[in-house]
Design a protein around this motif. Structure first.
Motif, PDB file in Angstrom:
ATOM      1  N   ARG A 196       0.834  -1.208   0.000  1.00 57.06           N
ATOM      2  CA  ARG A 196       0.000   0.000   0.000  1.00 57.06           C
ATOM      3  C   ARG A 196       0.865   1.253   0.000  1.00 57.06           C
ATOM      4  NH1 ARG A 196      -3.013  -3.283   3.579  1.00 57.06           N
ATOM      5  NH2 ARG A 196      -2.063  -2.270   5.408  1.00 57.06           N
ATOM      6  N   LEU A 197       1.937   1.219   0.791  1.00 62.65           N
ATOM      7  CA  LEU A 197       2.837   2.376   0.828  1.00 62.65           C
ATOM      8  C   LEU A 197       3.481   2.607  -0.536  1.00 62.65           C
ATOM      9  CD1 LEU A 197       4.593   1.871   4.287  1.00 62.65           C
ATOM     10  CD2 LEU A 197       3.166   3.811   3.627  1.00 62.65           C
ATOM     11  N   GLN A 198       3.911   1.527  -1.178  1.00 60.47           N
ATOM     12  CA  GLN A 198       4.563   1.674  -2.476  1.00 60.47           C
ATOM     13  C   GLN A 198       3.598   2.234  -3.510  1.00 60.47           C
ATOM     14  OE1 GLN A 198       7.971   1.154  -3.014  1.00 60.47           O
ATOM     15  NE2 GLN A 198       7.348   2.349  -4.810  1.00 60.47           N
ATOM     16  N   LYS A 199       2.349   1.832  -3.438  1.00 57.94           N
ATOM     17  CA  LYS A 199       1.346   2.366  -4.367  1.00 57.94           C
ATOM     18  C   LYS A 199       1.185   3.868  -4.161  1.00 57.94           C
ATOM     19  CE  LYS A 199      -3.416   1.641  -5.928  1.00 57.94           C
ATOM     20  NZ  LYS A 199      -4.665   0.856  -5.721  1.00 57.94           N
ATOM     21  N   SER A 200       1.165   4.297  -2.907  1.00 60.98           N
ATOM     22  CA  SER A 200       1.068   5.731  -2.616  1.00 60.98           C
ATOM     23  C   SER A 200       2.293   6.478  -3.125  1.00 60.98           C
ATOM     24  CB  SER A 200       0.922   5.951  -1.105  1.00 60.98           C
ATOM     25  OG  SER A 200      -0.272   5.388  -0.625  1.00 60.98           O
ATOM     26  N   ILE A 201       3.465   5.869  -2.930  1.00 61.77           N
ATOM     27  CA  ILE A 201       4.702   6.496  -3.398  1.00 61.77           C
ATOM     28  C   ILE A 201       4.698   6.637  -4.910  1.00 61.77           C
ATOM     29  CG2 ILE A 201       7.186   6.094  -3.663  1.00 61.77           C
ATOM     30  CD1 ILE A 201       7.124   4.929  -0.797  1.00 61.77           C
ATOM     31  N   SER A 210       2.139   6.982  -6.866  1.00 63.42           N
ATOM     32  CA  SER A 210       1.227   8.070  -7.226  1.00 63.42           C
ATOM     33  C   SER A 210       1.868   9.429  -6.969  1.00 63.42           C
ATOM     34  CB  SER A 210      -0.072   7.945  -6.425  1.00 63.42           C
ATOM     35  OG  SER A 210      -0.743   6.743  -6.730  1.00 63.42           O
ATOM     36  N   LEU A 211       2.544   9.544  -5.819  1.00 67.25           N
ATOM     37  CA  LEU A 211       3.210  10.802  -5.495  1.00 67.25           C
ATOM     38  C   LEU A 211       4.361  11.090  -6.449  1.00 67.25           C
ATOM     39  CD1 LEU A 211       3.199  10.371  -1.611  1.00 67.25           C
ATOM     40  CD2 LEU A 211       2.034  12.200  -2.868  1.00 67.25           C
ATOM     41  N   SER A 212       5.036  10.045  -6.890  1.00 64.35           N
ATOM     42  CA  SER A 212       6.136  10.232  -7.843  1.00 64.35           C
ATOM     43  C   SER A 212       5.618  10.748  -9.176  1.00 64.35           C
ATOM     44  CB  SER A 212       6.894   8.910  -8.042  1.00 64.35           C
ATOM     45  OG  SER A 212       7.520   8.510  -6.832  1.00 64.35           O
ATOM     46  N   THR A 213       4.457  10.273  -9.582  1.00 62.00           N
ATOM     47  CA  THR A 213       3.845  10.773 -10.811  1.00 62.00           C
ATOM     48  C   THR A 213       3.526  12.261 -10.680  1.00 62.00           C
ATOM     49  OG1 THR A 213       2.889   8.603 -11.304  1.00 62.00           O
ATOM     50  CG2 THR A 213       1.898  10.513 -12.396  1.00 62.00           C
ATOM     51  N   ILE A 248       6.324  21.440  -2.634  1.00 63.99           N
ATOM     52  CA  ILE A 248       6.897  20.993  -1.360  1.00 63.99           C
ATOM     53  C   ILE A 248       5.981  19.988  -0.663  1.00 63.99           C
ATOM     54  CG2 ILE A 248       7.535  21.764   0.969  1.00 63.99           C
ATOM     55  CD1 ILE A 248       8.615  24.312  -0.299  1.00 63.99           C
ATOM     56  N   ASP A 249       4.683  20.190  -0.770  1.00 59.29           N
ATOM     57  CA  ASP A 249       3.752  19.267  -0.101  1.00 59.29           C
ATOM     58  C   ASP A 249       3.890  17.846  -0.642  1.00 59.29           C
ATOM     59  OD1 ASP A 249       2.670  21.249   1.532  1.00 59.29           O
ATOM     60  OD2 ASP A 249       1.204  21.844   0.007  1.00 59.29           O
ATOM     61  N   ILE A 250       4.098  17.716  -1.937  1.00 62.33           N
ATOM     62  CA  ILE A 250       4.284  16.382  -2.525  1.00 62.33           C
ATOM     63  C   ILE A 250       5.585  15.754  -2.030  1.00 62.33           C
ATOM     64  CG2 ILE A 250       4.691  15.138  -4.687  1.00 62.33           C
ATOM     65  CD1 ILE A 250       2.823  17.150  -6.061  1.00 62.33           C
ATOM     66  N   LEU A 251       6.641  16.556  -2.004  1.00 58.54           N
ATOM     67  CA  LEU A 251       7.927  16.051  -1.523  1.00 58.54           C
ATOM     68  C   LEU A 251       7.838  15.587  -0.069  1.00 58.54           C
ATOM     69  CD1 LEU A 251      10.261  18.763  -3.074  1.00 58.54           C
ATOM     70  CD2 LEU A 251      10.265  16.326  -3.659  1.00 58.54           C
ATOM     71  N   LEU A 252       7.157  16.363   0.764  1.00 60.27           N
ATOM     72  CA  LEU A 252       7.051  15.997   2.177  1.00 60.27           C
ATOM     73  C   LEU A 252       6.207  14.745   2.365  1.00 60.27           C
ATOM     74  CD1 LEU A 252       6.594  19.471   3.940  1.00 60.27           C
ATOM     75  CD2 LEU A 252       8.679  18.123   3.689  1.00 60.27           C
ATOM     76  N   GLU A 253       5.107  14.660   1.616  1.00 61.60           N
ATOM     77  CA  GLU A 253       4.246  13.481   1.766  1.00 61.60           C
ATOM     78  C   GLU A 253       4.972  12.214   1.318  1.00 61.60           C
ATOM     79  OE1 GLU A 253       1.046  11.271   2.926  1.00 61.60           O
ATOM     80  OE2 GLU A 253       1.573  13.357   3.369  1.00 61.60           O
ATOM     81  N   ARG A 254       5.728  12.319   0.228  1.00 63.79           N
ATOM     82  CA  ARG A 254       6.474  11.150  -0.218  1.00 63.79           C
ATOM     83  C   ARG A 254       7.566  10.798   0.790  1.00 63.79           C
ATOM     84  NH1 ARG A 254       9.184  10.964  -6.141  1.00 63.79           N
ATOM     85  NH2 ARG A 254      10.568  12.497  -5.156  1.00 63.79           N
ATOM     86  N   ALA A 255       8.198  11.808   1.371  1.00 60.04           N
ATOM     87  CA  ALA A 255       9.217  11.543   2.399  1.00 60.04           C
ATOM     88  C   ALA A 255       8.613  10.803   3.581  1.00 60.04           C
ATOM     89  CB  ALA A 255       9.853  12.854   2.855  1.00 60.04           C
ATOM     90  N   ARG A 256       7.400  11.183   3.979  1.00 62.37           N
ATOM     91  CA  ARG A 256       6.741  10.501   5.101  1.00 62.37           C
ATOM     92  C   ARG A 256       6.498   9.031   4.764  1.00 62.37           C
ATOM     93  NH1 ARG A 256       3.650  15.431   4.872  1.00 62.37           N
ATOM     94  NH2 ARG A 256       4.318  16.858   6.540  1.00 62.37           N
ATOM     95  N   LYS A 257       6.108   8.759   3.534  1.00 54.54           N
ATOM     96  CA  LYS A 257       5.902   7.364   3.121  1.00 54.54           C
ATOM     97  C   LYS A 257       7.213   6.589   3.162  1.00 54.54           C
ATOM     98  CE  LYS A 257       1.550   8.117   2.203  1.00 54.54           C
ATOM     99  NZ  LYS A 257       0.504   7.620   3.132  1.00 54.54           N
ATOM    100  N   TYR A 258       8.284   7.239   2.738  1.00 52.22           N
ATOM    101  CA  TYR A 258       9.588   6.574   2.782  1.00 52.22           C
ATOM    102  C   TYR A 258      10.012   6.306   4.227  1.00 52.22           C
ATOM    103  CZ  TYR A 258      10.557   7.185  -2.234  1.00 52.22           C
ATOM    104  OH  TYR A 258      10.538   7.104  -3.609  1.00 52.22           O
TER     105      TYR A 258
END
Length: 357
Positions: free
Chosen positions: A42-47, A49-52, A61-71
């Motif tokens: 599930r986390l990878q799927k979110s990542i 989407s955020l990478s796209t 910045i919000d996208i970068l932070l959200e992806r960082a939280r998933k990582y």
């Protein structure tokens, strides 16, 4: 019976902690990762989407932070660091950027950068409680308890009923002043402020009450399980509490529930083995110590426990072998030293003064 009572007292004393440097099971780590697979998917799927989205809006910045939280959740601190560094480059004055960059560097064991981020956050945002609370956690982790207390008090000056800060103050007070009674008052206050829905504080109260052999510990652990029924460690702690009370049937039931959630915890098998020694079920004890040793080959406690079970069963040769193996790994392990001396006297046909063991 006096012989067993005296030996069990020694056994319990040393069963509460492993000798230093006992290796963690590689299999345990692998199994835990396997159990996390659905969550990781599930986390990878979110990542993904955020990478796209990041490709479309690389400076968001919000996208970068959200992806960082998933990582961070995965965890993949290197990729998280890349994202928070990019966010920091774009805007080094946002509180959420400073907080998360400090967190990422903290889990990467780069605490100086974490400190710098959170100090900057506190300076730029005088009303920020999160920055100061993270500073308190950092100083607690590195052992600067006075600084930890200073920062947590700053949070409480801003918000006297901040449950997380009250919980943190309890931890600091416990460690700084060795005042467990006052610490428990803080923990209970934090629980009350969250209407009982504070699993970390419930767990901590349970642990501290268990150390006092207080049967109320069990209810705190059970209340924590109401919040998260999939915590194998909480069932394990309930089992330990019932063991202290000598309610072995209830203890075995709790241990089995723990194993249903995590079959790779050698400590649970060790504690089950201990109960079966107490009940003189030596074959069952040996079986559970064997299971513990399958998980942690260098598990000196389980090796000692198996040797002790062999000794109680009258198999002094196997007992001697296990005690010798313990001492081969940890020459100063006192229970094994005493056990080896005892079985050697038996093998040589000498009488053993059990009352002096």
């Amino acid at each position: 019976m006096q012989k067993l009572t005296l030996l069990f007292a020694l056994f319990i004393l040393f069963s509460c902690q492993n000798p230093q440097n006992e290796n963690q099971s590689k299999e345990e780590t692998a199994i835990e990762s396997s159990e996390e697979n659905p969550r990781l998917a599930r986390l990878q799927k979110s990542i993904d989407s955020l990478s796209t989205l990041n490709l479309e809006r690389p400076k968001d910045i919000d996208i970068l932070l959200e992806r960082a939280r998933k990582y961070v959740e995965i965890p993949n601190p290197a990729y998280a660091k890349s994202d928070v560094d990019a966010a920091f480059f774009l805007d080094s004055t946002r509180a959420d950027v400073l907080l998360l960059r400090g967190e990422v560097y903290y889990i990467s064991n780069r605490t100086r950068t974490s400190r710098d981020m959170w100090e900057r956050c506190a300076a730029l945002f005088p009303e920020s409680k999160d920055c100061r609370l993270r500073m308190s956690e950092l100083y607690l982790a590195i052992g600067d308890l006075e600084a930890a207390l200073k920062h947590v008090n700053e949070v409480l000056n801003l918000e006297p009923k901040h449950a997380n800060a009250i919980f943190m103050k309890g931890v600091v007070v416990r460690d700084l002043y060795a005042d467990t009674t006052l610490a428990m008052q803080y923990f209970q206050r934090a629980i009350d402020l969250k209407d009982g829905q504070y699993i970390e504080a419930l767990d901590m109260m349970g642990v501290m009450l268990a150390h006092r052999k207080d049967p109320q510990a069990i209810q705190y652990f059970k209340n924590a399980l109401k919040i998260n029924p999939n915590r194998a460690d909480l069932y394990h702690k309930i089992g330990l509490s019932y063991t202290y009370e000598e309610d072995y049937n209830a203890a075995l039931e709790a241990y089995e529930k723990s194993l249903q959630l995590n079959r790779r915890n050698d400590e649970v098998y060790f504690n089950i083995g201990f109960i079966h020694i107490t009940l003189k079920n030596y074959d069952l004890a040996i079986d559970n110590f064997n299971k513990a040793l399958e998980i942690r080959e260098m598990g000196v406690k389980a090796l000692y426990g198996r040797g002790f079970a062999y000794e109680m069963r009258g198999d002094v040769l196997n007992a001697r072998k296990d005690y010798q193996s313990c001492l081969g790994m940890f020459p100063d392990y006192k229970p094994a030293q005493i056990g080896l001396e005892r079985v050697n006297r038996m093998i040589e046909g000498e009488d053993v003064d059990w009352d002096n063991q």
